[in-house]
Design a protein around this motif. Structure first.
Motif, PDB file in Angstrom:
ATOM      1  N   ILE A 187      40.206  46.683  46.858  1.00 17.44           N
ATOM      2  CA  ILE A 187      39.083  45.790  46.559  1.00 17.44           C
ATOM      3  C   ILE A 187      39.308  44.522  47.375  1.00 17.44           C
ATOM      4  N   GLU A 188      38.648  44.440  48.493  1.00 17.28           N
ATOM      5  CA  GLU A 188      38.875  43.376  49.482  1.00 17.28           C
ATOM      6  C   GLU A 188      37.589  43.148  50.268  1.00 17.28           C
ATOM      7  N   ASP A 189      37.130  41.895  50.331  1.00 19.11           N
ATOM      8  CA  ASP A 189      35.873  41.607  51.021  1.00 19.11           C
ATOM      9  C   ASP A 189      36.059  41.174  52.471  1.00 19.11           C
ATOM     10  N   ASP A 190      37.300  41.003  52.918  1.00 16.79           N
ATOM     11  CA  ASP A 190      37.573  40.612  54.303  1.00 16.79           C
ATOM     12  C   ASP A 190      37.854  41.874  55.117  1.00 16.79           C
ATOM     13  N   PRO A 191      36.982  42.223  56.070  1.00 17.98           N
ATOM     14  CA  PRO A 191      37.177  43.459  56.850  1.00 17.98           C
ATOM     15  C   PRO A 191      38.496  43.484  57.609  1.00 17.98           C
ATOM     16  N   ALA A 192      38.936  42.330  58.102  1.00 13.46           N
ATOM     17  CA  ALA A 192      40.185  42.283  58.861  1.00 13.46           C
ATOM     18  C   ALA A 192      41.377  42.593  57.959  1.00 13.46           C
ATOM     19  N   LEU A 236      37.038  37.444  45.283  1.00 14.99           N
ATOM     20  CA  LEU A 236      35.935  38.337  45.584  1.00 14.99           C
ATOM     21  C   LEU A 236      34.615  37.591  45.445  1.00 14.99           C
ATOM     22  N   PRO A 237      33.567  38.101  46.038  1.00 16.44           N
ATOM     23  CA  PRO A 237      32.283  37.402  45.959  1.00 16.44           C
ATOM     24  C   PRO A 237      31.761  37.231  44.531  1.00 16.44           C
ATOM     25  N   ASP A 238      32.075  38.179  43.637  1.00  9.34           N
ATOM     26  CA  ASP A 238      31.524  38.116  42.282  1.00  9.34           C
ATOM     27  C   ASP A 238      32.538  37.740  41.216  1.00  9.34           C
ATOM     28  N   THR A 295      34.116  46.041  48.398  1.00  8.97           N
ATOM     29  CA  THR A 295      34.154  44.610  48.697  1.00  8.97           C
ATOM     30  C   THR A 295      33.881  43.720  47.491  1.00  8.97           C
ATOM     31  N   THR A 296      33.407  44.272  46.393  1.00  9.68           N
ATOM     32  CA  THR A 296      33.109  43.484  45.199  1.00  9.68           C
ATOM     33  C   THR A 296      33.617  44.201  43.961  1.00  9.68           C
TER      34      THR A 296
END
Length: 399
Positions: A23-28, A73-75, A50-51
């Motif tokens: 669970i990671e929102d940074d693609p890199a 995370l975004p949420d 990602t969320t």
């Protein structure tokens, strides 16, 4: 992103693949984690979301061995993220990924329920390998311990309920043999709402009850225990027949609360001196009488089940003569409502009597066991109701 099972070339694969949810929102960062996993030599299936909302959907449809969790995370953010993930997957290993500047975040994440944490930028393949293996092993150990504890508590609860539902007969006579059997309807289920009891009062009368509370599970079982204890206490307090049933119904209504539970039961009073039995049926079926000529269902008047229509309160008595030797069998409908083999129909009383006619002669306990085994074999697991059987045998004919 979902990666298929990854194997290291030329390396054997004796262990199953680890199912990993990132669970990671940074693609890199997500790409870095995937490359590190490949360098560990572990077999793995990697799914990336990602969320937290996307992770929730994934956890609802797939079993996961380990969750690699970014705290931002975004949420959702911070240790609340750990708590939310643990609630979604309480028996899944969680490893938190923290940043270089988050010196306290890892410890706080573990306090919130994570198995371990890794600092981004300081993770080597060997460290990730060891951390992931240990976290999964620890979570699996915790799950096994929790299941063992649940099984122990389940067994203890069954023992307590069994003491309440299946008491020792309170008899001073040796002229009557009592055989009882009880089987819960579902595997590993708590005892259900069926109950039975036998006592002898000071006037020498023998009293028996078999009853069935509607429903299954602990609520029905607790009410069954209550009614069984109430019946014994009231009988020993010289309450009989409609008076006894009226008091039992009042207790049932008080104890069931807002639940729409009701109970059926058969009351039996045997007078050995007069060689008679008096029956009161409250929505329950008639007992079986076994004599030298065979087994048949007694004919008796019926009354209303307890708790269905409290204002009615009519339970007529039926008196029958008893032979010098014989047996009376009281039972709940779990014995007759199962299927009759491949015919697709219920066994019913006629089917039960046909089974009894075909059983070889045996002692009462073996006879009851054979009968239960036969009905269960015919049913083949298609009907899962609780089952209680109470059989009384006597022989006063002499040599």
């Amino acid at each position: 992103m979902t990666a298929a099972v990854t194997d290291t070339p030329g390396r054997p694969s004796p262990e199953p693949a680890y199912r990993i949810l990132l669970i990671e929102d940074d693609p890199a960062d997500a790409l870095l984690v995937e490359e590190l996993l490949k360098d560990t030599g572990l077999r793995f299936e990697l799914t990336a979301r990602t969320t937290l909302a996307e992770a929730r959907t994934e956890l609802a449809v797939r079993a996961i061995d380990c969750i690699l969790l970014d705290l931002h995370l975004p949420d959702m953010s911070g240790t609340e993220t750990v708590a939310a993930v643990r609630e979604l997957a309480p028996h899944t290993a969680v490893i938190v990924l923290t940043g270089l500047s988050e010196t306290q975040a890892g410890a706080e994440a573990m306090a919130a329920g994570a198995q371990d944490y890794l600092v981004k930028g300081k993770v080597e393949a060997d460290l990730l390998d060891r951390t992931l293996r240990y976290a999964v092993y620890r979570s699996q150990t915790e799950r096994v311990a929790a299941e063992a504890q649940e099984a122990r508590l389940h067994a203890e609860e069954n023992v307590r309920l069994e003491r309440g539902l299946l008491p020792q007969p309170l008899l001073s006579t040796s002229a009557v043999t009592v055989t009882t059997r009880y089987l819960p309807g579902a595997e590993r289920a708590l005892l259900g709402g069926d109950f039975l009891d036998v006592v002898e009062s000071q006037d020498g009368l023998l009293h028996a009850v078999v009853g069935d509370v509607s429903g299954h599970g602990p609520d029905a079982a607790a009410l069954g225990v209550c009614l069984r204890i109430a019946w014994r206490s009231l009988v020993l307090g010289n309450h009989r027949g409609p008076d006894l049933l009226n008091l039992m119904e009042r207790i049932l209504i008080a104890e069931r609360g807002s639940q729409p539970l009701f109970a059926t039961c058969t009351l039996l009073t045997v007078d050995p001196n007069a060689a008679t039995a008096t029956l009161h049926l409250a929505g329950h079926h008639e007992p079986l009488l076994t004599t030298l000529q065979g087994t048949s269902e007694l004919t008796a008047a019926h009354g209303m089940a307890l708790g269905i229509a409290p204002e009615v309160g009519i339970w007529p008595a039926t008196e029958v003569s008893l032979p010098a030797s014989g047996a009376l069998t009281l039972y709940t409908d779990g014995l007759t409502e199962g299927h009759n083999g491949e015919k697709g129909e219920r066994l019913g009383v006629e089917g039960l009597l046909a089974l009894i006619r075909d059983l070889p002669p045996s002692d009462p306990a073996a006879h009851v066991d054979h009968l239960i085994n036969q009905t269960q074999a015919l049913n083949a697991g298609r009907h899962t109701d609780d089952l209680a059987v109470l059989r009384l045998d006597w022989d006063t004919a002499g040599p």
